[in-house]
Design a protein around this motif. Structure first.
Motif, PDB file in Angstrom:
ATOM      1  N   PRO A 172       0.787  -1.236   0.000  1.00 28.67           N
ATOM      2  CA  PRO A 172       0.000   0.000   0.000  1.00 28.67           C
ATOM      3  C   PRO A 172       0.815   1.280   0.000  1.00 28.67           C
ATOM      4  O   PRO A 172       0.282   2.346  -0.296  1.00 28.67           O
ATOM      5  CB  PRO A 172      -0.828  -0.111   1.288  1.00 28.67           C
ATOM      6  N   LEU A 181      -5.721   2.529  -4.364  1.00 25.48           N
ATOM      7  CA  LEU A 181      -6.506   2.440  -3.131  1.00 25.48           C
ATOM      8  C   LEU A 181      -7.548   3.549  -3.013  1.00 25.48           C
ATOM      9  O   LEU A 181      -8.697   3.290  -2.648  1.00 25.48           O
ATOM     10  CB  LEU A 181      -5.583   2.452  -1.912  1.00 25.48           C
ATOM     11  N   LYS A 185     -11.448   2.828  -2.840  1.00 27.97           N
ATOM     12  CA  LYS A 185     -12.138   3.137  -1.591  1.00 27.97           C
ATOM     13  C   LYS A 185     -13.326   4.064  -1.834  1.00 27.97           C
ATOM     14  O   LYS A 185     -14.316   4.027  -1.101  1.00 27.97           O
ATOM     15  CB  LYS A 185     -11.175   3.775  -0.595  1.00 27.97           C
TER      16      LYS A 185
END
Length: 324
Positions: A172, A181, A185
């Motif tokens: 990440p 991400l 998200k």
């Protein structure tokens, strides 16, 4: 042991440095890590030594291993002619500096590990590719091949070379995953093109473990012991002193499967699709990295007995990302 790293402060180099320092500390063995830098004032961890490229030209320090990772990110900008030159120069110039250091060193390093990428194989669809496979010519292949061919010249000085062809590294804090991400998200993540292109990936933890494995395996192999006399070494070196490793997990996935796996882990929908024509419009020639797949397998690592901690993408996300 003394290790010199170009690109040491980067996404992979810093993780490798942290892990191997901790490993040797736990074993009660001495280890010194030196990062090559162009900026003598660059911030760095207290347990890392810094050396500039200018200092390298006059240094007589002995290094057991040199890890060559310097290079601008291939997917960080569109591939204009200027960008292509930058990508090549950012790899060739540090490698040339390391080769010059190796050539004039009386006591040679025991191993040069030099970076590369699975882009060396070119676009070959879902054909299984191992270290013995051929290539399809394109820009990514030529970039990787030029870099590899230069690194191979270390054998002229009697230094064995390990070429590490790295796939998509999953963690990440950097690489592709860090860029994905946020949109995932937000619920706007989705597949690229038809989603059937193969993505050959590896967790950063396994990448680091694999490089440590290569170092320890090859330095313990009597076939890789280098004669300290430079002239003798020069006569005994040959292509048998070059090994190639695909640094990819044993289970590549399609882009569709990657999208669904990441969305499920984040508990977010993945309804969106970026069509191929739009990717080509947005990224130009560089869109081949997103549209065209490669099924690259780590046969050399598996044959050598390396055990992957994260064999599936689901494991990598659950065991690695969740701790980040």
């Amino acid at each position: 042991m003394n290790i010199l790293i170009s690109g040491g402060s980067g996404f992979l180099g810093s993780a490798f440095s942290h892990k191997i320092l901790r490993r040797y500390q736990e074993m009660g063995r001495e280890l010194q890590i030196t990062w090559l830098t162009r900026d003598s004032n660059q911030a760095h961890p207290s347990d890392i030594t810094m050396m500039t490229y200018d200092e390298l030209t006059i240094s007589d320090t002995y290094f057991d291993v040199i890890l060559n990772l310097a290079g601008a990110g291939i997917a960080d900008a569109r591939w204009s002619d200027d960008r292509k030159e930058q990508l090549l120069a950012s790899r060739m110039k540090p490698t040339e500096a390391l080769l010059a250091f190796i050539a004039r060193s009386h006591v040679k390093p025991k191993l040069l590990i030099s970076g590369s990428a699975i882009g060396w194989y070119g676009n070959q669809g879902d054909k299984p590719l191992t270290e013995s496979s051929g290539f399809q010519a394109d820009f990514a292949h030529q970039l990787c091949d030029d870099w590899e061919q230069l690194a191979r010249q270390a054998t002229d000085s009697g230094v064995p070379v390990a070429l590490v062809r790295t796939g998509v590294v999953i963690h990440p804090t950097g690489g592709m995953l860090s860029k994905l991400l946020t949109p995932f998200k937000m619920g706007v993540g989705g597949q690229l093109g038809n989603g059937q292109q193969i993505m050959s990936w590896i967790s950063r933890d396994d990448w680091v473990a694999a490089v440590i494995f290569i170092i320890e395996q090859q330095l313990n192999n009597s076939a890789y012991q280098v004669n300290e006399d430079a002239q003798t070494a020069r006569h005994t070196a040959s292509n048998k002193d070059v090994k190639i490793y695909n640094l990819t997990a044993p289970n590549p996935v399609t882009n569709h499967a990657f999208t669904k796996t990441l969305g499920a882990w984040l508990h977010r929908p993945t309804f969106f699709t970026l069509p191929e024509f739009l990717l080509k419009l947005m990224f130009g020639e560089m869109s081949t990295l997103l549209i065209d797949g490669q099924k690259v397998l780590p046969q050399a690592l598996l044959d050598a007995g390396f055990e992957f901690k994260h064999q599936t993408l689901k494991e990598a996300l659950e065991q690695q990302v969740i701790k980040a």
